[in-house]
Design an enzyme around this catalytic site. Structure first.
Site, PDB file in Angstrom:
ATOM      1  CB  ILE A 197     -33.184 -19.775  21.530  1.00 50.93           C
ATOM      2  CG1 ILE A 197     -34.571 -19.795  20.710  1.00 50.93           C
ATOM      3  CG2 ILE A 197     -32.847 -18.035  20.608  1.00 50.93           C
ATOM      4  CD1 ILE A 197     -36.130 -19.110  21.776  1.00 50.93           C
ATOM      5  CD  GLU A 230     -33.143 -20.500  27.207  1.00 46.40           C
ATOM      6  OE1 GLU A 230     -31.758 -20.784  27.483  1.00 46.40           O
ATOM      7  OE2 GLU A 230     -33.500 -20.814  28.205  1.00 46.40           O
TER       8      GLU A 230
END
Length: 342
Positions: free
Chosen positions: A216, A258
């Site tokens: 991300i 992430e």
């Protein structure tokens, strides 16, 4: 015995750990100290890589991530703990069963000896009162062994139920040990196992295997701006969307922080690139909305690295090449798909 050199090195590592905690605004608690001490020692490459990934954008490591890393690398594995506990319970249950079977064996032997004695007495002249008394004794002995058998059956049934519960608990512990607690998809341990199985199947079936490493973009900044609860919501949402994008044998897992991974059995590099771009577009087109607060946080972007398995290589080699492609996507401006170098 520790030498002066060992002492100097340990002191240096401790100083670096304290300095890092202070610079990142982390509380100087034992868990954080352990995390950074081992990081600077270089004794745990997986931990070093996880922290390097988190600091890739030059941002501080949050306490939430420290807690997650400490749990992953320094706490007892849930599956191993469940195995130890269940093994102890199983030994106790089996001990009870063996004791029960031993008791019934003794009772059966005693009953057989009693019947043999009665038969010998019947071979001799016997009066009616003696016969009546003998029949009553046989009936009493028979009732006693029947009662013992009923008790045994009840005890064995109870033990069987306990063993069945242990099996269920072990299955549950195994699922928990392979599931990421936040997102509900496979965790790093599950990823390692599934990738190894996929590689073996690829060689056995002579079929291609591809791997996507997904990250991300600017997640730390997003997390710091909107808070960890919103950040957690984003991680869960991305995990759910990744699973919606795949099918069949494909598997999505949370690699750490992430970063996610998607294992694509029977998938060529060309098709993996197409899927990677579909994933990037699908996730990037979704608005991050908190209906309870009537808040819209916009969208998140993904960078994706793609690599194809080369028969004979180790899992970490495949992951490294996909990860290098991911770095290339980051360096190229993010929100894009990058393929392993030829």
């Amino acid at each position: 015995m520790a030498t002066a050199e060992d002492f100097e090195r340990s002191s240096g590592l401790a100083a670096k750990a304290m300095e890092r905690m202070l610079s990142d605004g982390l509380a100087p608690i034992p868990e954080n100290f352990t995390l950074w001490y081992v990081y600077f020692s270089g004794n745990n490459p997986d931990l070093t890589r996880a922290i390097d990934l988190a600091r890739r954008d030059g941002l501080a490591v949050s306490q939430t991530l420290c807690d997650e890393l400490y749990k992953r690398f320094f706490t007892t594995d849930a599956e191993a703990q469940a195995i130890r506990e269940t093994s102890d319970k199983a030994r106790f249950a089996l001990g009870r069963i063996l004791e029960q079977l031993g008791n019934v064996g003794s009772e059966t032997e005693r009953y057989g000896n009693a019947l043999s004695g009665f038969r010998e007495e019947l071979d001799q002249p016997i009066s009616l009162p003696e016969l009546r008394a003998m029949i009553a004794a046989i009936a009493a002995e028979t009732r006693e062994i029947v009662d013992h058998q009923a008790a045994l059956q009840s005890q064995l049934q109870e033990s069987s139920q306990q063993l069945a519960e242990m099996r269920v608990n072990l299955d549950s512990a195994r699922r928990e040990a392979l599931t990421d607690g936040l997102t509900g998809i496979g965790n790093r341990k599950a990823f390692d196992q599934m990738l190894q199985e996929a590689m073996e199947a690829s060689v056995r079936d002579e079929q291609p295997l591809s791997l996507l490493m997904v990250d991300i973009d600017h997640f730390k900044a997003f997390n710091d701006t909107h808070g960890h609860l919103v950040g957690d919501h984003v991680l869960k949402l991305v995990a759910r969307m990744l699973t919606e994008c795949i099918k069949g044998r494909d598997t999505a897992a949370r690699y750490g922080g992430e970063e996610f991974a998607i294992i694509l059995p029977r998938t060529s590099l060309e098709n993996a690139i197409k899927l990677a771009d579909q994933v990037r577009t699908f996730v990037g087109g979704r608005q991050i909305v908190n209906k309870a607060r009537n808040a819209n946080y916009g969208t998140v972007a993904l960078s994706v690295g793609v690599a194809q398995f080369r028969p004979g290589e180790q899992a970490m080699s495949l992951v490294r090449r996909a990860d290098q492609a991911l770095y290339s996507a980051k360096r190229g401006g993010r929100n894009r798909v990058s393929v392993e170098a030829g």
